[in-house]
Design an enzyme around this catalytic site. Structure first.
Site, PDB file in Angstrom:
ATOM      1  N   GLU A  46     -33.515  69.228  -3.158  1.00 37.07           N
ATOM      2  CA  GLU A  46     -33.147  70.445  -2.434  1.00 37.07           C
ATOM      3  C   GLU A  46     -32.201  71.312  -3.184  1.00 37.07           C
ATOM      4  O   GLU A  46     -32.225  72.560  -3.072  1.00 37.07           O
ATOM      5  CB  GLU A  46     -32.419  69.992  -1.095  1.00 37.07           C
ATOM      6  CG  GLU A  46     -32.305  71.092   0.109  1.00 37.07           C
ATOM      7  CD  GLU A  46     -30.601  71.280   0.227  1.00 37.07           C
ATOM      8  OE1 GLU A  46     -30.068  71.146  -0.725  1.00 37.07           O
ATOM      9  OE2 GLU A  46     -30.482  71.862   1.327  1.00 37.07           O
ATOM     10  N   GLU A  47     -31.113  70.918  -3.654  1.00 33.47           N
ATOM     11  CA  GLU A  47     -30.164  71.692  -4.334  1.00 33.47           C
ATOM     12  C   GLU A  47     -30.802  72.387  -5.477  1.00 33.47           C
ATOM     13  O   GLU A  47     -29.963  73.497  -5.772  1.00 33.47           O
ATOM     14  CB  GLU A  47     -28.909  70.815  -5.062  1.00 33.47           C
ATOM     15  CG  GLU A  47     -28.203  70.128  -3.969  1.00 33.47           C
ATOM     16  CD  GLU A  47     -27.237  71.020  -3.215  1.00 33.47           C
ATOM     17  OE1 GLU A  47     -26.875  72.086  -3.570  1.00 33.47           O
ATOM     18  OE2 GLU A  47     -26.487  70.465  -2.030  1.00 33.47           O
TER      19      GLU A  47
END
Ligand SMILES: *[C@@H]1O[C@H](CO)[C@@H](O)[C@H](O)[C@H]1NC(C)=O
Ligand SMILES: *[C@@H]1O[C@H](CO)[C@@H](O)[C@H](O)[C@H]1NC(C)=O
Ligand SMILES: *[C@@H]1O[C@H](CO)[C@@H](O)[C@H](O)[C@H]1NC(C)=O
EC number: 3.4.17.-
Length: 151
Positions: free
Chosen positions: A15-16
């Site tokens: 996600e990051e």
């Protein structure tokens, strides 16, 4: 307890790094988007929940409010705006209602992205309440006769 529709738990990765896992999942599964009633994301810790943030039509919001009223015994009934989250935004932008766990962020940034971010800082009772909110909403939405209306 077996709801009418399938519940799917997705542990998205990267996600990051730009929502890479969420994008891959969307690409692979969007063929079935017409059968997705609700996408939910928990991405702001698992502290004591205050409710759900929700994005969707007014009709769907009214149903979510009814569902959340079932959590009156826990006093966690609020439906806020802005259900968006990196891992569910592809679906929301394509019209699927979306919800994010809203919890007490008071301590979130004391641990976030630090070496202090370990399971030992979790409060098991608060985690249980967060899990209960998730379970009730997921089960009820998956079990009601109709899918959440998109408009
Ligand atoms: C999409 O739905 C069809 C029909 O239910 C199913 O056979 C297929 O496996 C689904 N595809 C994905 C990627 O889940
Ligand atoms: C949606 O679900 C129904 C019932 O399982 C299935 O028959 C249909 O093929 C699905 N449609 C899509 C687009 O996945
Ligand atoms: C119930 O929740 C509301 C909103 O979060 C809060 O203001 C109120 O103090 C809570 N009531 C009890 C009895 O905990």
């Amino acid at each position: 307890l077996q709801p009418k529709r399938t519940l799917r738990l997705v542990l998205w990765t990267a996600e990051e790094q730009g929502g890479i896992g969420a994008f891959q999942y969307y690409q692979l599964h969007k063929v079935n988007i017409s059968n997705y009633s609700l996408v939910m994301e928990s991405d702001s810790g698992t502290f004591l929940p205050t409710g759900l943030q929700f994005s969707g039509s007014e009709k769907a919001r009214a149903i979510m409010k009814e569902v959340m009223s079932l959590l009156q015994p826990l006093n966690i009934t609020q439906v806020f705006c802005d259900g968006e989250g990196t891992d569910i935004n592809f679906w929301i932008q394509a019209g699927v209602p979306g919800a994010s766990l809203r919890d007490d962020l008071y301590k979130y940034f004391s641990f976030h992205h630090s070496h202090g971010d370990t399971m030992t800082v979790m409060d098991p009772k608060q985690m249980n309440v967060a899990a209960a909110v998730w379970a009730v909403v997921a089960y009820v939405i998956a079990d009601i006769e109709e899918m959440l209306p998109r408009s």
